[in-house]
Design a protein around this motif. Structure first.
Motif, mmCIF file in Angstrom:
data_model
loop_
_atom_site.group_PDB
_atom_site.id
_atom_site.type_symbol
_atom_site.label_atom_id
_atom_site.label_comp_id
_atom_site.label_asym_id
_atom_site.label_seq_id
_atom_site.Cartn_x
_atom_site.Cartn_y
_atom_site.Cartn_z
ATOM 1 N N GLY A 149 0.822 -1.212 0.000
ATOM 2 C CA GLY A 149 0.000 0.000 0.000
ATOM 3 C C GLY A 149 0.853 1.259 0.000
ATOM 4 N N MET A 150 1.913 1.257 0.819
ATOM 5 C CA MET A 150 2.811 2.412 0.884
ATOM 6 C C MET A 150 3.593 2.591 -0.418
ATOM 7 N N SER A 151 4.137 1.491 -0.953
ATOM 8 C CA SER A 151 4.910 1.600 -2.198
ATOM 9 C C SER A 151 4.006 1.970 -3.366
ATOM 10 N N ASN A 152 2.732 1.604 -3.277
ATOM 11 C CA ASN A 152 1.775 1.979 -4.304
ATOM 12 C C ASN A 152 1.572 3.492 -4.343
ATOM 13 N N VAL A 153 1.518 4.097 -3.168
ATOM 14 C CA VAL A 153 1.360 5.551 -3.092
ATOM 15 C C VAL A 153 2.595 6.245 -3.661
ATOM 16 N N ILE A 154 3.773 5.828 -3.207
ATOM 17 C CA ILE A 154 5.010 6.481 -3.661
ATOM 18 C C ILE A 154 5.266 6.196 -5.137
ATOM 19 N N GLY A 155 5.104 4.936 -5.546
ATOM 20 C CA GLY A 155 5.431 4.554 -6.920
ATOM 21 C C GLY A 155 4.415 5.009 -7.937
ATOM 22 N N THR B 52 14.456 0.896 -10.098
ATOM 23 C CA THR B 52 15.492 0.461 -9.152
ATOM 24 C C THR B 52 14.881 -0.237 -7.946
ATOM 25 N N SER B 53 13.823 0.340 -7.398
ATOM 26 C CA SER B 53 13.188 -0.243 -6.212
ATOM 27 C C SER B 53 12.642 -1.637 -6.506
ATOM 28 N N ILE B 54 12.025 -1.792 -7.673
ATOM 29 C CA ILE B 54 11.448 -3.086 -8.043
ATOM 30 C C ILE B 54 12.534 -4.131 -8.264
ATOM 31 N N ILE B 55 13.626 -3.732 -8.915
ATOM 32 C CA ILE B 55 14.724 -4.668 -9.170
ATOM 33 C C ILE B 55 15.364 -5.120 -7.862
ATOM 34 N N VAL B 56 15.537 -4.206 -6.923
ATOM 35 C CA VAL B 56 16.078 -4.566 -5.600
ATOM 36 C C VAL B 56 15.170 -5.601 -4.935
ATOM 37 N N GLY B 57 13.855 -5.356 -4.961
ATOM 38 C CA GLY B 57 12.905 -6.298 -4.373
ATOM 39 C C GLY B 57 12.960 -7.655 -5.057
ATOM 40 N N ALA B 58 13.073 -7.652 -6.389
ATOM 41 C CA ALA B 58 13.118 -8.910 -7.138
ATOM 42 C C ALA B 58 14.359 -9.720 -6.790
ATOM 43 N N CYS B 59 15.489 -9.042 -6.672
ATOM 44 C CA CYS B 59 16.737 -9.733 -6.319
ATOM 45 C C CYS B 59 16.648 -10.340 -4.917
ATOM 46 N N ILE B 60 16.107 -9.565 -3.983
ATOM 47 C CA ILE B 60 15.938 -10.075 -2.618
ATOM 48 C C ILE B 60 15.051 -11.311 -2.629
ATOM 49 N N VAL C 81 9.774 -9.832 2.874
ATOM 50 C CA VAL C 81 11.070 -9.143 2.940
ATOM 51 C C VAL C 81 11.336 -8.379 1.642
ATOM 52 N N ALA C 82 10.977 -8.989 0.517
ATOM 53 C CA ALA C 82 11.174 -8.328 -0.781
ATOM 54 C C ALA C 82 10.356 -7.048 -0.879
ATOM 55 N N GLU C 83 9.112 -7.096 -0.426
ATOM 56 C CA GLU C 83 8.262 -5.904 -0.475
ATOM 57 C C GLU C 83 8.799 -4.811 0.445
ATOM 58 N N LEU C 84 9.374 -5.211 1.573
ATOM 59 C CA LEU C 84 10.022 -4.230 2.456
ATOM 60 C C LEU C 84 11.182 -3.550 1.729
ATOM 61 N N GLY C 85 11.919 -4.337 0.950
ATOM 62 C CA GLY C 85 13.023 -3.769 0.187
ATOM 63 C C GLY C 85 12.556 -2.754 -0.834
ATOM 64 N N VAL C 86 11.467 -3.068 -1.545
ATOM 65 C CA VAL C 86 10.908 -2.150 -2.540
ATOM 66 C C VAL C 86 10.510 -0.822 -1.892
ATOM 67 N N THR C 87 9.736 -0.922 -0.822
ATOM 68 C CA THR C 87 9.250 0.286 -0.148
ATOM 69 C C THR C 87 10.399 1.085 0.448
ATOM 70 N N GLY C 88 11.380 0.394 1.023
ATOM 71 C CA GLY C 88 12.534 1.078 1.615
ATOM 72 C C GLY C 88 13.307 1.898 0.593
ATOM 73 N N VAL C 89 13.536 1.325 -0.583
ATOM 74 C CA VAL C 89 14.258 2.037 -1.643
ATOM 75 C C VAL C 89 13.461 3.242 -2.118
ATOM 76 N N GLN C 90 12.156 3.083 -2.270
ATOM 77 C CA GLN C 90 11.324 4.199 -2.732
ATOM 78 C C GLN C 90 11.292 5.332 -1.709
ATOM 79 N N VAL C 91 11.200 4.986 -0.436
ATOM 80 C CA VAL C 91 11.225 6.003 0.617
ATOM 81 C C VAL C 91 12.541 6.773 0.566
ATOM 82 N N TRP C 92 13.635 6.062 0.367
ATOM 83 C CA TRP C 92 14.949 6.704 0.284
ATOM 84 C C TRP C 92 15.017 7.650 -0.919
ATOM 85 N N CYS C 93 14.456 7.244 -2.046
ATOM 86 C CA CYS C 93 14.517 8.053 -3.270
ATOM 87 C C CYS C 93 13.721 9.359 -3.166
ATOM 88 N N VAL C 94 12.638 9.359 -2.380
ATOM 89 C CA VAL C 94 11.773 10.551 -2.307
ATOM 90 C C VAL C 94 11.947 11.317 -0.996
#
Length: 478
Positions: free
Chosen positions: A338-344, A359-367, A390-403
């Motif tokens: 839900g959070m990554s949906n808002v940011i992304g 970038t955020s999605i690729i990080v999540g996919a690799c995790i 854990v992968a979804e946490l990675g996606v959201t974490g990267v997006q939060v960092w970017c914005v």
């Protein structure tokens, strides 16, 4: 950006997404008993393979097309040209993928009959123009059409699927409505389109690069939304594990769509606002989006945790006990996605920051990929569920960092703790109620009702802003 139109489109899109997932969800209690975990696992495994070809056939045109149509929705000629340029490209890639899929898998010794049927699902991608209506912010057309088609599919399943050997029949009943529904949308295009110009093929070329840029994150998304099933089928102890995981994901995703539908509605609206330079509206929409997600997501997540142990035996029948812990493990993605949906979807894509989104999605996919290899072999479906969270946490974490320097994240995340507490209180009440009740459908209904009443009362007592906004909109429409 008109608030009432956004709310109206949200309701339409939520209805569409719920019906899209509710169709298989309605049939799940029946199918889980008729086909069993092995039958469901066989379908889910082969369908996961077909999904990769559907993805490549669409080539990122869904999000790209929705956004590009939103940019030119007020100019009929440019809108028509944009549509043809994107749709012709999508049609060609989808047909090519269909041929490759069919020729590659039609003679598979184990699942060849299922793959031949699923080639229709790949082909259906060529005719899917729902992205156009979403870009035009006309969600009514897709909702009504798809409700009718999905209902037909449900009826077909109950009529023709009768025994464990009917997995191919079930696959056909699920697949045919998809292609029929996509083709039927074309009957609503007359009032929007003019004939394509002679230069339409030439104009496709400049669009390929931005389409591929959006295609990359969609590929990565599939790694941890579909590849899970594929990897459980390969590394898991048996195909039943795919069935357990599929059912748990199916239940979580119908709930998740209630939250993420706002992102689908807001993308064209936010894109239009950004194109017109209305920065204040964009920021206001982001703050509202976060609050909306927290209000719904915490209630839904804790509600699922509270009722899971009573719900699964009633819904799926005996032999699906493992689905209960899987649902509990996966449920946090309702908040995280839900959070990554808002940011992304509501900020990065409308403001043309595809690089950060990708970038955020690729990080999540690799995790997800790495954790799947490590955990599935030892823990089967449970391992895949942990990897997903854990992968979804990675996606959201990267997006939060970017914005972090672009958005007032402190204000956006302020309601987090408030709704967390409200959701916890509701869960305790729901779970406590369940401990006093016997197993059965009536008990589940009572627990859900208790959750709705408790959470609703909490929102009223705390004078929740979104609740007040919703009530004001309803009053104005009377």
């Amino acid at each position: 950006m008109k608030g009432t139109r956004v709310v109206k489109n949200y309701l339409y899109n939520t209805s569409y997404e719920i019906i899209r997932l509710l169709a298989p969800l309605i049939t799940t209690p029946y199918i889980s008993r008729v086909l069993g975990a092995s039958g469901i696992g066989a379908y889910s495994y082969t369908q996961s393979i077909a999904t990769y070809f559907v993805l490549v056939g669409a080539v990122g045109t869904t999000l790209y097309g929705q956004r590009e149509i939103a940019y030119v929705q007020k100019d009929k000629e440019r809108c028509a040209e944009t549509f043809w340029e994107i749709e012709i490209f999508r049609f060609l890639t989808s047909v090519i993928c269909t041929l490759i899929f069919y020729l590659t898998f039609r003679n598979n010794p184990t699942y060849g009959n299922l793959y031949r049927i699923l080639s229709l699902e790949v082909l259906a991608t060529a005719f899917d123009i729902s992205w156009f209506f979403m870009g035009m912010e006309n969600f009514k057309v897709t909702v009504i059409r798809n409700i009718l088609i999905r209902l037909i599919g449900i009826v077909l399943i109950f009529i023709f699927v009768k025994k464990p050997e009917d997995v191919p029949v079930y696959t056909l009943c699920v697949t045919v409505p998809i292609i029929v529904g996509n083709i039927s949308l074309w009957f609503n295009m007359k009032k929007y389109l003019v004939k394509p110009s002679k230069d339409v093929l030439k104009n496709i070329l400049p669009r390929i690069k931005p389409i591929l840029i959006l295609f990359l994150p969609q590929v990565a998304v599939e790694v941890y939304t579909v590849l899970d099933k594929t990897m459980i089928g390969i590394f898991g102890t048996d195909i039943d594990q795919v069935g357990y995981y599929t059912n748990a994901q199916k239940i979580i995703k119908i709930v998740l769509m209630i939250v993420t539908s706002l992102g689908t509605v807001m993308l064209p609206a936010m894109s239009a606002a950004f194109a017109e330079g209305k920065t204040d509206e964009v920021l206001k929409g982001i703050k509202t989006g976060f609050r909306f997600v927290f209000m719904l997501a915490f209630a839904l997540m804790f509600g699922i945790i509270g009722v899971a142990s009573k719900f699964v035996p009633v819904f799926l029948g005996n032999g699906y006990e493992l689905v209960v812990p899987l649902m509990v493990i996966i449920s946090p993605i309702i908040i995280i996605i839900g959070m990554s949906n808002v940011i992304g979807k509501q900020y990065l894509l409308p403001t043309k920051q595809q690089g950060a989104y990708t970038t955020s999605i690729i990080v999540g996919a690799c995790i997800n990929f790495v954790l799947n290899i490590i955990l599935i072999q030892k823990y089967n479906a449970v391992g895949a569920s942990i990897a997903t969270v854990v992968a979804e946490l990675g996606v959201t974490g990267v997006q939060v960092w970017c914005v972090r320097k672009q958005l007032p994240l402190g204000e956006c995340l302020k309601p987090f703790c408030r709704y967390l507490v409200l959701g916890l209180v509701m869960m305790v009440m729901v779970y406590g109620t369940g401990m006093l009740l016997p197993d059965g459908l009536i008990s589940v209904a009572i627990m859900v009702l208790v959750g709705v009443i408790v959470y609703g009362a909490e929102l009223i007592i705390t004078k929740d802003e979104l609740l007040q906004l919703g009530l004001n909109i309803v009053r104005k429409r009377r």
